[in-house]
Design a protein around this motif. Structure first.
Motif, PDB file in Angstrom:
ATOM      1  N   SER A 186      -6.630  -3.490  12.921  1.00  0.00           N
ATOM      2  CA  SER A 186      -6.361  -3.690  11.499  1.00  0.00           C
ATOM      3  C   SER A 186      -6.043  -2.359  10.848  1.00  0.00           C
ATOM      4  N   LYS A 187      -4.802  -2.208  10.410  1.00  0.00           N
ATOM      5  CA  LYS A 187      -4.424  -0.977   9.726  1.00  0.00           C
ATOM      6  C   LYS A 187      -5.125  -0.822   8.375  1.00  0.00           C
ATOM      7  N   PRO A 188      -5.283  -1.915   7.597  1.00  0.00           N
ATOM      8  CA  PRO A 188      -6.041  -1.749   6.345  1.00  0.00           C
ATOM      9  C   PRO A 188      -7.476  -1.270   6.586  1.00  0.00           C
ATOM     10  N   LEU A 189      -8.124  -1.784   7.625  1.00  0.00           N
ATOM     11  CA  LEU A 189      -9.486  -1.327   7.903  1.00  0.00           C
ATOM     12  C   LEU A 189      -9.493   0.105   8.434  1.00  0.00           C
ATOM     13  N   LEU A 190      -8.466   0.490   9.181  1.00  0.00           N
ATOM     14  CA  LEU A 190      -8.359   1.880   9.622  1.00  0.00           C
ATOM     15  C   LEU A 190      -8.233   2.807   8.423  1.00  0.00           C
ATOM     16  N   ALA A 191      -7.442   2.404   7.449  1.00  0.00           N
ATOM     17  CA  ALA A 191      -7.294   3.228   6.243  1.00  0.00           C
ATOM     18  C   ALA A 191      -8.629   3.369   5.520  1.00  0.00           C
ATOM     19  N   ARG A 192      -9.405   2.264   5.451  1.00  0.00           N
ATOM     20  CA  ARG A 192     -10.699   2.331   4.788  1.00  0.00           C
ATOM     21  C   ARG A 192     -11.694   3.175   5.594  1.00  0.00           C
ATOM     22  N   LEU A 193     -11.642   3.082   6.926  1.00  0.00           N
ATOM     23  CA  LEU A 193     -12.498   3.921   7.767  1.00  0.00           C
ATOM     24  C   LEU A 193     -12.260   5.394   7.452  1.00  0.00           C
ATOM     25  N   GLU A 194     -10.989   5.793   7.429  1.00  0.00           N
ATOM     26  CA  GLU A 194     -10.676   7.209   7.219  1.00  0.00           C
ATOM     27  C   GLU A 194     -11.013   7.651   5.805  1.00  0.00           C
ATOM     28  N   ALA A 195     -10.922   6.721   4.840  1.00  0.00           N
ATOM     29  CA  ALA A 195     -11.297   7.071   3.474  1.00  0.00           C
ATOM     30  C   ALA A 195     -12.803   7.277   3.340  1.00  0.00           C
ATOM     31  N   VAL A 196     -13.568   6.528   4.121  1.00  0.00           N
ATOM     32  CA  VAL A 196     -15.031   6.592   4.009  1.00  0.00           C
ATOM     33  C   VAL A 196     -15.626   7.648   4.926  1.00  0.00           C
ATOM     34  N   PHE A 197     -15.153   7.700   6.183  1.00  0.00           N
ATOM     35  CA  PHE A 197     -15.791   8.542   7.193  1.00  0.00           C
ATOM     36  C   PHE A 197     -14.955   9.743   7.625  1.00  0.00           C
TER      37      PHE A 197
END
Length: 420
Positions: free
Chosen positions: A280-291
């Protein structure tokens, strides 16, 4: 505060909630509590005190002396502020009571009697106070979901049976997995080995219900009742006692809880980072924004002693992506199935049974609640799904009020609920 003599009219009760996120104390009047009538709490807000520091755990489990040193001054102040003349009962609800509560059970009765003059004390697991806060003393099931997930079901004394009250071979209930061997309190906190799957799927050790099977006669989405194949006698009959499902921690269970959702979301993000299917690219974007950079996540996650909480912190990101990302939506749909399975495993088959959802995870709202309600409707047709009336501190006060009025009907259990 003087001793509580028999026959004295109690004016107030005391509740203590010791959980993973801190300790809370509450005082409420007995004449505005619904505990003795078997209803959930309905009082105006009780007087409360709270601390964000959890109770310490030592060699004997939860440290009773440390807990008393913190809650007794708060309790005295609250009782004074409330103008309490007679304290009818106390209920202490604690996370880990079943396995870490030996010191509490040994020391609290005498200490509370000496300090507050109370002679009626209930010691409960936090899942029991969550149940009482959500449903009072009505029959049903409560699913408590935060970082983890546990379901607890009960048939309080006097709830009775009725049409649909029991299930058996070819009966009127839906054919599903049995809820497990052993008693309600089990290994770790429960001794049950987990149910073997009935018509809803093949059983696995340590699972309250089977893994998902294919749809078919008597399956999770197949026909029910007399048309279903003969099933083994169901352990979820309309009898007393607690029934528990899951709550086994993030390595062995807690399926559908916050850590489970967060881990699934992070896995999907890492799949996208690798270019693997299911990413999931949207979840990858959120991962990088958070962690930060995805490649650095293992080094940040694995050394952490609070890994379940870190995983659970990503669950809201899965919820935020669900409306636009089919992978995130599928994760929440799978979590909803786990929630419904846990509720199905413990819910007594009575016409009056209810299922209540409680805990911070459900504050995610529609992305999770909508599929949960759909799954519950399919697995427990006719069972009303309701919002929890209160939280575990409310439940502790409800239990204390019922105890003070000689009206406590929730099942007694050596690990989950004892009265001394």
């Amino acid at each position: 505060m003087g001793d509580t003599a028999p026959g004295d009219a109690a004016t107030h009760v005391l509740g203590i909630d010791s959980g993973g996120s801190g300790v809370r104390v509450g005082v409420a009047r007995t004449d505005v509590l619904g505990g003795s009538a078997g209803k959930p709490p309905s009082w105006s807000a009780p007087l409360t005190w709270s601390s964000s520091t959890p109770a310490a755990v030592g060699d004997r489990g939860i440290d009773a002396a440390g807990l008393l040193a913190r809650v007794l001054p708060a309790a005295r102040e609250l009782l004074h502020e409330a103008g309490a003349r007679r304290l009818g009962a106390v209920c202490v609800g604690a996370a880990g009571m079943a396995t870490l509560g030996d010191d509490l059970r040994a020391r609290l009765p005498d200490a509370l009697a000496d300090a507050l003059g109370v002679r009626r004390l209930a010691l409960a697991a936090d899942a029991v106070t969550a149940y009482a806060g959500a449903l009072g003393q009505r029959p049903g099931a409560v699913v408590a979901a935060g970082t983890g997930l546990i379901a607890l079901g009960a048939v309080p004394e006097g709830s009775g049976g009725g049409p649909g009250g029991t299930e058996g071979a070819g009966g009127t209930g839906s054919a599903g997995g049995t809820s497990g061997t052993g008693d309600a309190s089990g290994a770790g906190d429960a001794s049950g080995t987990g149910g073997t799957g009935g018509a809803s799927g093949t059983g696995v050790p340590g699972s309250a219900s089977g893994v998902h099977g294919t749809d078919g006669p008597g399956g999770a989405h197949g026909p029910h009742g007399a048309d279903a194949p003969a099933a083994r006698p169901d352990a979820r009959r309309a009898t007393g006692g607690w029934r528990r499902a899951d709550g086994w921690g993030h390595l062995l269970g807690d399926c559908g809880g916050g850590a489970w959702i967060g881990r699934a979301g992070l896995e999907a993000a890492m799949r996208a980072y690798d270019g693997r299917d299911g990413g999931s690219k949207p979840l990858l974007a959120r991962l990088e924004a958070v962690f930060g950079p995805a490649a650095g996540l293992p080094g940040k996650l694995y050394p952490r002693p609070d890994r379940p909480a870190v995983l659970a912190s990503f669950a809201p990101e899965v919820g935020r992506c669900a409306s636009e990302d089919p992978v995130a939506e599928a994760i929440l749909r799978a979590a909803a199935r786990h929630v419904a399975e846990a509720a199905e495993a413990v819910c007594p088959r009575l016409e009056s049974s209810e299922v209540a959802l409680t805990g911070g995870l459900f504050r995610m709202g529609a992305p999770l609640l909508t599929p949960v309600r759909e799954e519950l409707a399919a697995r427990l047709p006719g069972v009303r799904v309701t919002e929890a009336a209160g939280d575990p501190l409310d439940g502790a006060l409800c239990v204390a009020a019922a105890l003070a009025a000689d009206g406590l009907r929730l099942p007694r259990d050596p690990a989950l609920l004892t009265v001394v």
